[in-house]
Design a protein around this motif. Structure first.
Motif, mmCIF file in Angstrom:
data_model
loop_
_atom_site.group_PDB
_atom_site.id
_atom_site.type_symbol
_atom_site.label_atom_id
_atom_site.label_comp_id
_atom_site.label_asym_id
_atom_site.label_seq_id
_atom_site.Cartn_x
_atom_site.Cartn_y
_atom_site.Cartn_z
ATOM 1 N N MET A 41 0.824 -1.203 0.000
ATOM 2 C CA MET A 41 0.000 0.000 0.000
ATOM 3 C C MET A 41 0.861 1.257 0.000
ATOM 4 O O MET A 41 0.640 2.197 -0.732
ATOM 5 N N TYR A 42 1.908 1.252 0.841
ATOM 6 C CA TYR A 42 2.710 2.457 0.979
ATOM 7 C C TYR A 42 3.577 2.712 -0.253
ATOM 8 O O TYR A 42 3.979 3.820 -0.505
ATOM 9 N N GLU A 43 3.874 1.636 -1.040
ATOM 10 C CA GLU A 43 4.640 1.840 -2.264
ATOM 11 C C GLU A 43 3.757 2.376 -3.386
ATOM 12 O O GLU A 43 4.238 2.956 -4.346
ATOM 13 N N GLU A 44 2.431 2.174 -3.268
ATOM 14 C CA GLU A 44 1.535 2.510 -4.365
ATOM 15 C C GLU A 44 0.840 3.855 -4.196
ATOM 16 O O GLU A 44 0.350 4.416 -5.177
ATOM 17 N N THR A 45 0.722 4.361 -2.996
ATOM 18 C CA THR A 45 -0.021 5.608 -2.776
ATOM 19 C C THR A 45 0.918 6.742 -2.416
ATOM 20 O O THR A 45 1.969 6.544 -1.812
ATOM 21 N N THR A 46 0.496 7.927 -2.799
ATOM 22 C CA THR A 46 1.206 9.153 -2.428
ATOM 23 C C THR A 46 0.247 9.970 -1.571
ATOM 24 O O THR A 46 -0.894 10.208 -1.952
ATOM 25 N N ILE A 47 0.712 10.369 -0.395
ATOM 26 C CA ILE A 47 -0.148 11.078 0.552
ATOM 27 C C ILE A 47 0.228 12.555 0.607
ATOM 28 O O ILE A 47 1.358 12.943 0.274
ATOM 29 N N ALA A 48 -0.721 13.367 1.041
ATOM 30 C CA ALA A 48 -0.476 14.810 1.155
ATOM 31 C C ALA A 48 -1.337 15.384 2.263
ATOM 32 O O ALA A 48 -2.418 14.870 2.559
ATOM 33 N N ALA A 49 -0.850 16.463 2.856
ATOM 34 C CA ALA A 49 -1.608 17.156 3.907
ATOM 35 C C ALA A 49 -0.994 18.524 4.133
ATOM 36 O O ALA A 49 0.159 18.790 3.760
ATOM 37 N N ILE A 50 -1.789 19.398 4.753
ATOM 38 C CA ILE A 50 -1.255 20.676 5.240
ATOM 39 C C ILE A 50 -0.486 20.372 6.511
ATOM 40 O O ILE A 50 -1.027 19.779 7.452
ATOM 41 N N ALA A 51 0.785 20.749 6.577
ATOM 42 C CA ALA A 51 1.647 20.374 7.694
ATOM 43 C C ALA A 51 1.758 21.453 8.759
ATOM 44 O O ALA A 51 2.431 21.253 9.771
ATOM 45 N N THR A 52 1.140 22.600 8.546
ATOM 46 C CA THR A 52 1.177 23.680 9.526
ATOM 47 C C THR A 52 -0.168 23.794 10.233
ATOM 48 O O THR A 52 -1.192 23.331 9.738
ATOM 49 N N SER A 53 -0.163 24.432 11.401
ATOM 50 C CA SER A 53 -1.373 24.540 12.209
ATOM 51 C C SER A 53 -2.440 25.364 11.496
ATOM 52 O O SER A 53 -2.124 26.279 10.738
ATOM 53 N N PRO A 54 -3.717 25.048 11.746
ATOM 54 C CA PRO A 54 -4.803 25.828 11.135
ATOM 55 C C PRO A 54 -4.746 27.292 11.574
ATOM 56 O O PRO A 54 -4.289 27.602 12.674
ATOM 57 N N GLY A 55 -5.210 28.176 10.707
ATOM 58 C CA GLY A 55 -5.218 29.599 11.035
ATOM 59 C C GLY A 55 -4.267 30.370 10.150
ATOM 60 O O GLY A 55 -3.436 29.800 9.439
ATOM 61 N N GLU A 56 -4.372 31.667 10.190
ATOM 62 C CA GLU A 56 -3.527 32.523 9.362
ATOM 63 C C GLU A 56 -2.120 32.608 9.943
ATOM 64 O O GLU A 56 -1.933 32.632 11.153
ATOM 65 N N GLY A 57 -1.129 32.668 9.054
ATOM 66 C CA GLY A 57 0.257 32.777 9.488
ATOM 67 C C GLY A 57 1.136 33.248 8.361
ATOM 68 O O GLY A 57 0.693 33.375 7.204
ATOM 69 N N GLY A 58 2.383 33.492 8.652
ATOM 70 C CA GLY A 58 3.296 33.975 7.627
ATOM 71 C C GLY A 58 3.575 32.933 6.565
ATOM 72 O O GLY A 58 3.720 33.242 5.384
ATOM 73 N N ILE A 59 3.649 31.652 6.973
ATOM 74 C CA ILE A 59 3.986 30.570 6.051
ATOM 75 C C ILE A 59 3.048 29.392 6.295
ATOM 76 O O ILE A 59 2.705 29.068 7.436
ATOM 77 N N GLY A 60 2.638 28.740 5.224
ATOM 78 C CA GLY A 60 1.890 27.496 5.300
ATOM 79 C C GLY A 60 2.601 26.452 4.466
ATOM 80 O O GLY A 60 3.174 26.765 3.416
ATOM 81 N N ILE A 61 2.598 25.208 4.931
ATOM 82 C CA ILE A 61 3.356 24.156 4.252
ATOM 83 C C ILE A 61 2.434 23.017 3.825
ATOM 84 O O ILE A 61 1.637 22.523 4.614
#
Length: 459
Positions: A1-21
């Protein structure tokens, strides 16, 4: 499963900020990033890894969503052990929402809680103690907790576990040789050698368990009960320590009828302050419940701040409270120092067994620096040792070490009673298995899934 799928997510905390990842991990990470992020230098897979590239997040029609930076981390030298691309844009929730939507539209699937760290574990980048330490770093409430979490993340606990398991493996191997080849002319492991080896392991595990309470304090904070008679100034002291009006303060006895909890940091260790109901005899049932809770908080507390009204002579309730402090980690506070004093420090020390005593006025703040300095002396020990000593801060680890120790002690008893080698091997193997569960070497998928479900999405 892990070789076949590519995962993604927002890695920074919710809310407004200078940078989002936005973090993308998996076999198609570069391909997906190429479709939504335009930058000079060609495709991500052909670019120099670990080098930031300036560019724009774009839709298929070339509409620009935002500008930012992106970096490619090539497997296996990434956090997850897979190809990873991280896109850093402005910390606008709308820009992040549109960017993650584009990533998912182009083939990625949403990451589950803790799935990035889970992949790091499954790909051998981290063992289970290090993976759990990642969450401890994120949740650290003070400098001492952060220091200890970083210690676990660097592998200090893992090293202890591996050493212990190697010692158990050596004993098990030698015993099994004598069981499997009883007629061979092999050098037997004497009872004295077996006992010596088991005592060494027993001491290591027992010492680590003994420090587990300090580990809890480092991680969760020092449970600090503020106790005393009604109107002694307990709520005023809580407000003075917090520097805000958290508790109601009046001249009416019995105002506080439940336990109020708030946290402050003194040095590198948080104090969980518990303002409790005034200790006195009363016929009011509601107040009685509050007093019962106050006594329970006092019993569970790591530190007691006993507040005495210094402007009045000691009452029987005061004397009973002071006598109960003997042998406890406590500070006596003679409050209302702004008024003429009727209580002598010598009397307090005699009744409490020389517990530290400080005069102050919680209402006006005089003497608060002296109290904070005394508190720093108490928290300073945990703060200073946090990075040097190995502490158990995770209840799962504590439980497993307890079980391992119990198995080692059963094996030790069997050796001393002259029991057969195969009986001893059973207990040693159980100890070896329990220690392996700490690092994830001998753990089932259900437990692994349960651990990573506690993580936040994006980590």
């Amino acid at each position: 499963m892990y070789e076949e799928t590519t995962i993604a997510a927002i890695a920074t905390s919710p809310g407004e900020g200078g940078i989002g990842i936005i973090r993308i991990s998996g076999i198609d990470a570069c391909c997906i990033a190429d479709k939504i992020f335009q930058a000079r230098g060609g495709k991500f897979a052909e670019s120099t890894p670990y080098l930031m590239r300036f560019g724009h997040v774009v839709r298929g029609d070339k509409t620009i969503v935002d500008e930012g930076l992106a970096v490619f981390m090539k497997a296996p030298h990434s956090y997850t052990g897979e190809d990873v691309v991280e896109i850093q844009i402005h910390g606008s929730m709308e820009a992040l929402r549109q960017t993650i939507a584009l990533v998912l539209e182009n083939g990625a699937v949403p990451a589950a809680r803790g799935e990035f760290t889970k992949r790091a574990f499954l790909n051998g980048r981290l063992d289970l103690t290090q993976a759990e330490a990642v969450m401890d770093v994120i949740e650290a409430k003070g400098a001492a907790a952060l220091s200890q979490a970083e210690s676990h993340l660097s592998g200090k606990l893992s090293s202890f576990v591996h050493t212990c398991r190697d010692e158990l493996t050596d004993l098990i191997t030698k015993l099994e040789v004598t069981i499997d080849y009883p007629e061979e002319d092999l050098e037997d492991l004497t009872n004295e050698q077996m006992e010596e080896g088991l005592v060494t392991i027993q001491k290591s595990l027992a010492d680590l368990l003994q420090r587990s309470e300090e580990g809890r304090i480092i991680k969760d904070g020092l449970r600090t009960a503020i106790v005393g008679r009604p109107n002694a100034g307990k709520s005023s002291l809580l407000n003075a320590l917090l520097q805000e009006d958290r508790a109601i303060v009046t001249d009416i006895p019995g105002t506080t009828r439940d336990t109020i909890e708030e946290s402050i940091k003194i040095g590198g260790v948080p104090l969980v302050l518990m303002d409790t109901a005034g200790l006195r005899e009363t016929d009011n049932r509601v107040e009685q419940i509050g007093i019962e809770r106050a006594r329970a908080s006092m019993e569970k507390a790591d530190l007691i701040l006993a507040v005495i009204d210094g402007s009045q002579p000691l009452t029987p309730d005061d004397r009973n409270l002071l006598s109960s402090l003997k042998g406890r980690n406590a500070i006596v506070i003679l409050n209302k120092y702004d008024l003429p004093q009727e209580t002598e420090i010598e009397d307090v020390r005699e009744l409490s067994g020389n517990i530290p005593c400080i005069r102050l006025s919680a209402q006006y703040g005089s003497g608060m620096d002296d109290l904070k300095e005394e508190l720093r002396k108490i928290t300073g020990h945990q703060d200073a040792d946090a990075g040097r000593e190995l502490f158990l801060t995770n209840l799962r680890h504590v439980d497993l070490v307890k079980k391992s120790l119990a198995s080692v002690e059963r094996a030790l008893e069997s050796v001393r009673n002259g029991m057969p080698a195969d009986c001893i091997v059973v207990d040693l193997t159980e100890a070896w298995t329990q220690m392996g569960a700490i690092t994830g070497d001998t753990v089932d998928d259900e437990l692994i899934n349960g651990i990573f479900e506690r993580f936040c999405v994006g980590k």
